[in-house]
Design a protein around this motif. Structure first.
Motif, mmCIF file in Angstrom:
data_model
loop_
_atom_site.group_PDB
_atom_site.id
_atom_site.type_symbol
_atom_site.label_atom_id
_atom_site.label_comp_id
_atom_site.label_asym_id
_atom_site.label_seq_id
_atom_site.Cartn_x
_atom_site.Cartn_y
_atom_site.Cartn_z
ATOM 1 N N ALA A 1 0.851 -1.174 0.000
ATOM 2 C CA ALA A 1 0.000 0.000 0.000
ATOM 3 C C ALA A 1 0.892 1.231 0.000
ATOM 4 O O ALA A 1 1.852 1.304 0.753
ATOM 5 C CB ALA A 1 -0.905 -0.007 1.226
ATOM 6 N N ASP A 2 0.560 2.179 -0.846
ATOM 7 C CA ASP A 2 1.282 3.450 -0.863
ATOM 8 C C ASP A 2 0.670 4.368 0.178
ATOM 9 O O ASP A 2 -0.515 4.678 0.124
ATOM 10 C CB ASP A 2 1.192 4.101 -2.244
ATOM 11 C CG ASP A 2 2.003 3.372 -3.289
ATOM 12 O OD1 ASP A 2 2.996 2.729 -2.909
ATOM 13 O OD2 ASP A 2 1.661 3.457 -4.479
ATOM 14 N N LYS B 1 6.342 -4.347 6.666
ATOM 15 C CA LYS B 1 7.507 -3.462 6.628
ATOM 16 C C LYS B 1 7.058 -2.133 6.027
ATOM 17 O O LYS B 1 6.318 -2.120 5.037
ATOM 18 C CB LYS B 1 8.610 -4.085 5.771
ATOM 19 C CG LYS B 1 9.860 -3.259 5.665
ATOM 20 C CD LYS B 1 10.877 -3.927 4.769
ATOM 21 C CE LYS B 1 12.089 -3.038 4.604
ATOM 22 N NZ LYS B 1 13.039 -3.586 3.645
ATOM 23 N N TYR B 2 7.487 -1.024 6.620
ATOM 24 C CA TYR B 2 7.142 0.303 6.121
ATOM 25 C C TYR B 2 8.419 1.054 5.823
ATOM 26 O O TYR B 2 9.269 1.230 6.699
ATOM 27 C CB TYR B 2 6.305 1.060 7.153
ATOM 28 C CG TYR B 2 5.817 2.395 6.658
ATOM 29 C CD1 TYR B 2 4.876 2.480 5.643
ATOM 30 C CD2 TYR B 2 6.302 3.582 7.193
ATOM 31 C CE1 TYR B 2 4.426 3.701 5.185
ATOM 32 C CE2 TYR B 2 5.858 4.810 6.751
ATOM 33 C CZ TYR B 2 4.919 4.860 5.740
ATOM 34 O OH TYR B 2 4.479 6.084 5.284
ATOM 35 N N ASP B 3 8.584 1.481 4.556
ATOM 36 C CA ASP B 3 9.810 2.154 4.144
ATOM 37 C C ASP B 3 9.489 3.178 3.058
ATOM 38 O O ASP B 3 8.890 2.827 2.035
ATOM 39 C CB ASP B 3 10.824 1.131 3.635
ATOM 40 C CG ASP B 3 12.193 1.713 3.375
ATOM 41 O OD1 ASP B 3 12.583 2.669 4.079
ATOM 42 O OD2 ASP B 3 12.879 1.219 2.466
ATOM 43 N N ASN B 4 9.871 4.426 3.265
ATOM 44 C CA ASN B 4 9.699 5.499 2.287
ATOM 45 C C ASN B 4 8.275 5.614 1.754
ATOM 46 O O ASN B 4 8.052 5.758 0.556
ATOM 47 C CB ASN B 4 10.672 5.327 1.113
ATOM 48 C CG ASN B 4 12.105 5.536 1.517
ATOM 49 O OD1 ASN B 4 12.394 6.325 2.408
ATOM 50 N ND2 ASN B 4 13.016 4.828 0.885
ATOM 51 N N GLY B 5 7.294 5.532 2.645
ATOM 52 C CA GLY B 5 5.911 5.720 2.243
ATOM 53 C C GLY B 5 5.236 4.504 1.637
ATOM 54 O O GLY B 5 4.114 4.598 1.154
ATOM 55 N N VAL B 6 5.900 3.358 1.661
ATOM 56 C CA VAL B 6 5.322 2.135 1.093
ATOM 57 C C VAL B 6 5.231 1.067 2.179
ATOM 58 O O VAL B 6 6.233 0.711 2.790
ATOM 59 C CB VAL B 6 6.164 1.609 -0.095
ATOM 60 C CG1 VAL B 6 5.587 0.316 -0.636
ATOM 61 C CG2 VAL B 6 6.252 2.648 -1.196
#
Length: 92
Positions: free
Chosen positions: A1-2, A66-71
């Protein structure tokens, strides 16, 4: 998900039975002040996100996020299907 603009602490993943809910909220406030420290401009914004997914056939105990750079990336492993063992039935 963005999910651009959301912080990790504002994202919630909830599992209820076979339904996964992704929800997130963000609040921001911007103030511009002049040289005398008086407020010239104030801007507030609010954003929310909510999606639900059916996880039938997914091993819910092994879900990873996992959440990284808005993704937001979710790993959803399939359940291991076990075939019934073949048995022999004696005729009386």
């Amino acid at each position: 998900a963005d999910l651009p603009g959301f912080e990790k602490k504002d994202i919630h993943l909830d599992l209820n039975g076979d339904v996964l809910t992704i929800s997130a909220e963000r609040h921001s406030k911007v103030e511009d002040k002049d040289k005398k420290n008086k407020i010239v401009h104030v801007e507030r914004s609010y954003g929310s996100y909510r999606r639900q997914f059916d996880l039938t056939g997914i091993d819910t105990a092994a879900i990873k996020a996992k959440y990284d750079n808005g993704v937001l990336t979710l790993t959803l492993p399939k359940q291991q299907t076990t075939l019934p063992e073949a048995t022999h039935v004696e005729i009386e």
